[in-house]
Design a protein around this motif. Structure first.
Motif, short mmCIF file in Angstrom:
data_model
loop_
_atom_site.label_atom_id
_atom_site.label_comp_id
_atom_site.label_asym_id
_atom_site.label_seq_id
_atom_site.Cartn_x
_atom_site.Cartn_y
_atom_site.Cartn_z
N LEU A 8 42.16 47.18 47.36
CA LEU A 8 40.82 46.92 46.84
C LEU A 8 40.84 46.54 45.37
O LEU A 8 40.04 45.73 44.91
N ARG A 9 41.78 47.13 44.65
CA ARG A 9 41.90 46.80 43.23
C ARG A 9 42.28 45.32 43.09
O ARG A 9 41.67 44.59 42.30
N THR A 12 39.34 43.11 44.01
CA THR A 12 38.31 43.10 42.97
C THR A 12 38.75 42.22 41.80
O THR A 12 37.95 41.46 41.24
N ARG A 13 40.04 42.29 41.45
CA ARG A 13 40.52 41.47 40.34
C ARG A 13 40.45 39.98 40.69
O ARG A 13 40.08 39.16 39.85
N ARG A 33 29.13 39.11 44.78
CA ARG A 33 29.79 40.40 44.99
C ARG A 33 29.42 40.96 46.38
O ARG A 33 30.27 41.48 47.10
N LEU A 38 32.11 43.64 48.29
CA LEU A 38 32.40 44.63 47.25
C LEU A 38 31.14 45.36 46.78
O LEU A 38 31.16 46.08 45.80
N GLN A 57 34.92 53.07 46.96
CA GLN A 57 33.96 52.34 46.13
C GLN A 57 34.24 52.61 44.64
O GLN A 57 34.07 51.72 43.79
N VAL A 60 36.59 50.10 43.13
CA VAL A 60 35.94 48.82 42.85
C VAL A 60 35.06 48.94 41.60
O VAL A 60 35.13 48.10 40.69
N ASP A 61 34.26 50.00 41.56
CA ASP A 61 33.32 50.16 40.44
C ASP A 61 34.07 50.26 39.11
O ASP A 61 33.63 49.70 38.10
N GLU A 63 36.99 48.95 38.31
CA GLU A 63 37.49 47.63 37.93
C GLU A 63 36.36 46.76 37.37
O GLU A 63 36.51 46.08 36.36
N LEU A 64 35.23 46.79 38.05
CA LEU A 64 34.10 45.95 37.63
C LEU A 64 33.57 46.40 36.27
O LEU A 64 33.26 45.58 35.40
#
Lengths: 394, 367
Positions: A8-9, A12-13, A33, A38, A57, A60-61, A63-64
């Protein structure tokens, strides 16, 4: 791509590379998104998620957030995200899921909740707002109350009585109500603080297409329970620092203003400080249980503890301030967009905290729930279970 | 603030709890405790042998190289929860926690040897201070002169069963064998943790710490660990009382209903549950802080004592009330728990003392 934290990382990137937050307009970023899955990773693919474990989650959060990405301003749409979305997901048709979930998540469409009524508070299942089916359209008449955000909302989740001839829990149906319908009249409800966080909503011949019914006719109470349970699962996300709640302004005043100190106030301050720290540690313990995948029954009691503490602490704060405690910052009637119990000054905190033991279940009802569901004590004898709704005392 | 504390119980800790609970179920029934505390030998030496020697639990805090288990305060806290649930008349808090912790902070060969003896469970040690003494108190009732100590200390918990006393004086901390002390039992409010007066008359004493400063800090550390882990005992007492009262009010019928179906009682019990939930969080926090030598330990212990001591008393008082008349009888075990809870609220510093200490620690000073 495996749906673990590392996967997921990476995902997300990659998403951030394709949609740089600095140069992508906010609405476009949020829509993309959602489409990338995501938004809420535990939702199904195509509906803003990836069918991944809910706990991921946070990956993801993080990273964002680190990339400075805009969020969907979740505090402005708490009912939509916390209650409406999981209900639509659980019982909605494919068409309903496609229509409602994306603009709900991005915040383009705000949701509110039409549940409580003047005659149905703790006994919500006694509600009397009527919905009558004619062809493929329902006509709704009644009055709802304690509706936060109704004046900004595009849709509402609504429960209404569709069969008065059966016991109260069985004759309720769950709907999506279009708040732009001409029969919807939203009026601010002024509270003891002077402002109006909430509204009264009058429903006069409001038209709801049967396609906006959530779940089966007569299943509304069961559907509402799903939503309320979902709300309980969502708590326990954030860590609270020591002195993180209403005790903070009191402690800061105590440190800064030695002239206000008395022995009696000190005893009470320290007692409440200790209780606030104990409640904080219980919250942290609950959070650790959730992370470990073993949610304990402690969650049922958190709100009870915080309601009492908030009331006692804010009461002490007003008293500590002495002469200043006789003043109030502003009685002007206004409609706040976001409610902050700790916002404004001591008098506001004191008055607002009074609602903490009423909203979201009164402390008296929550104590019954703890006693019956956690401790296993027997229920009180009931007089309303097998009586048709129309024959109940009111 | 230091790293986030672990407030849960590990699988090993739950296994330890199960083992101790099994042992106590077989050997520590309430009726037997009640009968035993009326005799001249209130402590259960047979049970101590099982728990301390056979299961090795006296040495939980002691490193393996000194003959212990190399575990930590987290495990000792779980043992104390279970001992609290049974109001077991055992010198665990006094010997395996307080005396052991004092020796761990000392630095002499004498202290190391004694540490191994206590860890084995075959020797029982007691810090010769009143049970009411909290961390930070100074002790001058006994004076040392030429390798011998003289003085009298009252209210020493479990002194009647101690083989060796650790005696604080202005000059340092000394070991005195029980045979050189006069121990007079006192009629104690909590007979499951009986008190005695210890009189020392020119008793031969072996120094345990290199100097008076280290001795004072060892005593302070011992009492802090005692106060922090006493919370787990208080939690155990409260937990048993709540469980038992819920069971009783579900079974007891009046007015053709279980009394536990009346809202007036349900709300009281739900409030007690909330308090026990919080007590568990502060108890785990204190045990974890002690186990990890956290910078936060002083605050964690003071918070835990200030919160949990009155909770145990409140749960005991309400448990008695909710049992009605039967709770007032000698034969029903509730009074053993009430007496333990009330005594514990004075032991190792009262709520007021812990709040005062906390006020300094968190910069909320008294006027």
């Amino acid at each position: 791509m495996t749906l673990d934290a590392a996967g997921l990382r990476t995902l997300t990137r990659e998403f951030l590379t394709a949609h740089p937050p600095a140069t992508t307009p906010r609405e476009e970023f949020l829509g993309a998104r959602f489409d990338a899955g995501l938004a809420w990773v535990h939702y199904p693919r195509g509906l803003g998620g990836l069918g991944a474990p809910r706990a991921l989650q946070a990956v993801v959060d993080a990273e964002l957030e680190a990339a400075g990405a805009p969020d969907n301003n979740p505090r402005a749409n708490g009912i939509g995200l916390g209650m409406a979305a999981p209900t639509v997901l659980a019982v909605g048709t494919d068409e309903q899921k496609r229509r409602f979930l994306k603009p709900l998540w991005t915040g383009e469409e705000i949701w509110c909740q039409l549940f409580s009524e003047p005659g149905a508070g703790s006994d919500l299942a006694a509600l009397g707002t009527r919905a009558v089916l004619d062809g493929d359209t329902w006509t709704v008449n009644g009055q709802k109350v304690w509706t936060s955000g109704a004046h900004n909302a595009r849709f509402a989740i609504l429960i209404a009585r569709t069969d008065p001839d059966v016991p109260k829990h069985k004759g309720i149906t769950y709907f999506v109500c279009d708040m732009t319908d001409p029969g919807v009249d939203v009026r601010p409800l002024r509270q003891i603080t002077g402002e109006a966080e909430f509204n009264e909503v009058f429903l006069s011949d409001v038209r709801i297409p049967d396609a906006h019914r959530l779940g089966a006719v007569g299943d509304g109470w069961k559907v509402a329970q799903t939503t309320l349970n979902n709300e309980r699962v969502a708590i326990g996300g954030a860590r609270i620092p020591r002195e993180g709640g209403l005790i903070r302004p009191v402690a800061e005043t105590w440190r800064a203003r030695p002239e206000l100190r008395t022995g009696d106030l000190h005893q009470r301050l320290m007692k409440l400080w200790v209780e606030a720290e104990a409640a904080r540690l219980t919250g942290e313990r609950l959070r650790q249980q959730l992370v470990a995948g073993h949610p304990g029954p402690e969650g049922a009691g958190m709100k009870l503890g915080f309601a009492r503490l908030n009331q006692e602490i804010s009461g002490l704060e007003v008293e500590l301030l002495g002469e200043e405690g006789l003043l109030y910052d502003d009685w002007t009637m206004r409609r706040p967009e976001i409610v902050d119990f700790a916002g404004r000054e001591a008098g506001y905190r004191y008055l607002r905290a009074k609602g903490n033991s009423i909203e979201g279940g009164t402390s008296e009802v929550l104590l019954n729930i703890v006693a019956e569901r956690v401790l296993g004590l027997p229920p009180e004898p009931r007089t309303d279970k097998d009586v048709a709704w129309k024959d109940l005392a009111r | 603030m230091s790293a986030q504390p672990d407030l849960l119980y590990s699988e090993d800790e739950e296994a330890l709890r199960a083992a101790v609970r099994d042992l106590l179920a077989d050997h520590c029934a309430a009726a037997a405790v009640l009968a035993r505390v009326e005799t001249d030998a209130p402590h259960d030496r047979g049970l101590w042998k099982h728990l301390a020697e056979n299961m090795g639990l006296a040495g939980l805090l002691v490193p393996e190289r000194h003959g212990g288990q190399g575990a930590s305060h987290r495990e000792a806290a779980v043992v104390l929860e279970e001992l609290g649930r049974s109001v077991a008349p055992l010198p665990y808090l006094t010997s395996a926690v307080i005396a052991t912790e004092a020796l761990l902070a000392c630095d002499t060969v004498e202290a190391t040897g004694l540490l191994a003896a206590l860890a084995s469970g075959r020797t029982i040690g007691a810090l010769a201070v009143p049970l009411s003494a909290g961390p930070g108190q100074e002790f001058t009732a006994v004076r040392e002169e030429g390798g011998a100590v003289t003085g009298r200390v009252t209210g020493v918990a479990d002194a009647g069963v101690a083989d060796v006393f650790l005696v604080p004086t202005a000059n340092g901390l000394y070991a005195v064998d029980a045979e050189h002390a006069t121990v007079e039992p006192q009629t104690s409010f909590d007979r499951t943790r009986p008190l005695a007066a210890v009189t020392l008359a020119d008793a031969p004493a072996r120094p345990l710490a290199a100097d008076a400063t280290r001795a004072a800090s060892a005593v302070r550390r011992a009492l802090r660990a005692g106060a922090g882990l006493l919370v787990s005992e208080q939690l155990g007492v409260a937990d048993w009382l709540l469980t038992e009262t819920v069971r009783y009010t579900r079974e007891r019928h009046q007015f053709n209903r279980p009394v536990g179906s009346f809202q007036a009682l349900k709300h009281r019990l739900a409030h007690l549950w909330l308090e026990v939930v919080n007590a568990r969080a502060v108890a785990r926090n204190a045990a974890d802080a002690l186990a990890t030598s956290s910078d936060d330990t002083d605050i964690a212990v003071a918070v835990a004592q200030a919160y949990a001591a009155p909770v145990a008393v409140h749960v005991a008082e309400d448990a008695l009330q909710l049992h009605g008349g039967i709770g007032m009888t000698w034969e029903h075990p509730i009074h053993l728990y009430l007496k333990r809870a009330k005594a514990d609220s004075i032991a190792l510093g009262t709520v007021g003392r812990h709040r005062e200490e906390l006020a300094e620690l968190v910069d909320l000073r008294a006027p």
